[in-house]
Design an enzyme around this catalytic site. Structure first.
Site, short mmCIF file in Angstrom:
data_model
loop_
_atom_site.label_atom_id
_atom_site.label_comp_id
_atom_site.label_asym_id
_atom_site.label_seq_id
_atom_site.Cartn_x
_atom_site.Cartn_y
_atom_site.Cartn_z
N PRO A 108 0.86 -1.24 -0.08
CA PRO A 108 0.14 -0.06 -0.09
C PRO A 108 0.83 1.15 0.06
O PRO A 108 1.18 1.95 0.88
CB PRO A 108 -0.89 -0.31 1.21
CG PRO A 108 -0.63 -1.52 1.82
CD PRO A 108 0.72 -1.69 1.19
N GLU A 109 1.12 1.67 -1.07
CA GLU A 109 1.78 2.99 -1.33
C GLU A 109 0.59 3.83 -1.93
O GLU A 109 -0.70 3.46 -2.11
CB GLU A 109 3.03 3.05 -2.29
CG GLU A 109 4.14 2.28 -1.68
CD GLU A 109 5.27 2.10 -2.44
OE1 GLU A 109 5.61 3.24 -2.94
OE2 GLU A 109 6.15 1.25 -2.36
N LYS A 162 -0.48 7.86 2.30
CA LYS A 162 -1.10 6.54 2.23
C LYS A 162 -2.30 6.26 3.16
O LYS A 162 -2.60 5.08 3.40
CB LYS A 162 0.09 5.67 2.77
CG LYS A 162 1.31 5.83 1.59
CD LYS A 162 2.82 5.46 2.45
CE LYS A 162 3.89 5.47 1.61
NZ LYS A 162 5.18 5.16 2.26
N ARG A 217 0.30 -8.87 8.34
CA ARG A 217 1.45 -8.37 9.21
C ARG A 217 0.97 -7.55 10.45
O ARG A 217 1.84 -7.12 11.21
CB ARG A 217 2.51 -8.11 8.31
CG ARG A 217 3.86 -8.89 8.61
CD ARG A 217 4.77 -8.89 7.61
NE ARG A 217 4.31 -9.45 6.26
CZ ARG A 217 5.01 -9.41 5.18
NH1 ARG A 217 6.06 -8.73 5.03
NH2 ARG A 217 4.73 -9.94 4.20
N ASN A 276 8.65 2.85 -0.94
CA ASN A 276 10.00 2.35 -1.39
C ASN A 276 10.16 2.07 -2.99
O ASN A 276 11.07 2.73 -3.58
CB ASN A 276 10.53 1.23 -0.66
CG ASN A 276 11.85 0.87 -0.75
OD1 ASN A 276 12.60 1.97 -0.73
ND2 ASN A 276 12.36 -0.43 -0.83
#
Length: 296
Positions: A2-3, A58, A112, A170
């Site tokens: 998720p960017e 985001k 996560r 990233n």
DNA sequence: ACCCATGTTCTTTG
DNA sequence: TCAAAGAACATGGG
């Protein structure tokens, strides 16, 4: 993943699924992702109607009919989904909103558990609390230059800093720097006016492309660096061509770490910083080394 | 079994 | 005060 483009895609999904609907219940399967206490969240949401959606960087926002917003941040592995009956909940659903009219449940999925759900008084209040800069789709070249032009910090960590501009992550930063033909270890202060223009254009290009493809990387143009990332080649083993620069079929894409993050560059398109700018950084390293020796 | 990972935030060190 | 590096978080997947 998720960017910004993923979150924009999620927002559109939620917008279609949930706007106009009233929340009948908050189902908490794992309270870990709640940044607002469960009871407080329940009482704040029950009976509220979702008036609209917003996105900043985001973060995704559900606007409630009392003016408050439910903020969704997806961490590294967050996603959204919809289902009707409990047994059909997607794997790793942590929280679900029950919607009155459709009878569907909006799922917040996050294997996560780095994602967070919280209540805020407004988008602006949340932006201020989290010190988020302008959205990466809104920031102008001039603003970018004003914020980065005096910084003696590596460009990549600067672009990842959500307080400078919100939404870049990233892989997007790598893609942006490749498209702009700028090395990630250049210092902010070293960029020319022209390079800031290129940087800004590249941000627009990469975000617009990613949103258009709903963040499905494999549909991105062949001119994109992203195809060189390992998670693409691993899906199609033996595709060595992916490892080469889209512009220089003989030049191998290099992988190393900048600011602790995996970074991919084309050494030909993105020349390493020279004496003018990060020379300062290498000088510092030399001094440090000399100092360490002198201490012994 | 080991290593890596899209994000954020805090701590440590210089 | 700033900048950089490292760790922590929680967990799945290669």
């Amino acid at each position: 993943m998720p960017e910004l483009p993923e979150v924009e895609t999620y927002r559109r999904f939620i917008d279609e699924l949930a706007v106009g609907q009233t929340i009948t219940a908050l189902e908490v399967l794992d309270a870990h992702v709640l940044a607002t206490p469960p009871d407080q969240l329940r009482s704040a949401l029950a009976g509220r109607t979702i008036k609209g959606t917003k996105r900043l960087g985001k973060n995704c926002f559900l606007e409630l009919d009392n003016g408050q917003v439910l903020v969704l941040h997806f961490g590294m592995t967050g996603d959204v989904g919809a289902y009707r009956d409990a047994p059909d909940a997607p794997r790793f659903t942590r929280v679900a909103l029950h919607l009155e009219d459709s009878g569907l449940r909006l799922a917040f999925i996050d294997p996560r558990k780095f994602g967070r759900i919280r209540l805020a008084d407004s988008v602006a209040a949340y932006q201020q609390a989290k010190k988020l800069g302008p959205d990466a789709l809104d920031i102008t070249a001039a603003e970018l230059q004003q914020k980065l032009g005096r910084r003696k910090t590596l460009l990549k960590p600067l672009l990842l800093d959500q307080s400078i501009t919100a939404g870049l992550g990233n892989w997007i930063v790598d893609e942006v720097l490749f498209q702009a033909k700028i090395h990630p270890e250049r210092l902010g202060v070293s960029l020319s006016d022209k390079e800031f223009q290129a940087l800004h254009s590249a941000i627009q290009l990469v975000l617009a492309t990613a949103i258009k493809q709903e963040a499905n990387y494999r549909d991105f143009p062949a001119s994109f660096l992203i195809h060189a990332r390992e998670w693409d080649t691993s899906a199609t083993p033996g595709t060595e061509a992916h490892k080469f620069c889209p512009r220089h079929p003989k030049v191998k894409i290099e992988k190393y770490y900048v600011g602790g993050r995996a970074t991919y560059i084309c050494p030909k398109c993105q020349p390493a910083p020279d004496a003018l700018d990060a020379g300062a950084a290498s000088k510092q390293r030399k001094h440090a080394r000399a100092g360490a020796k002198a201490d012994k």
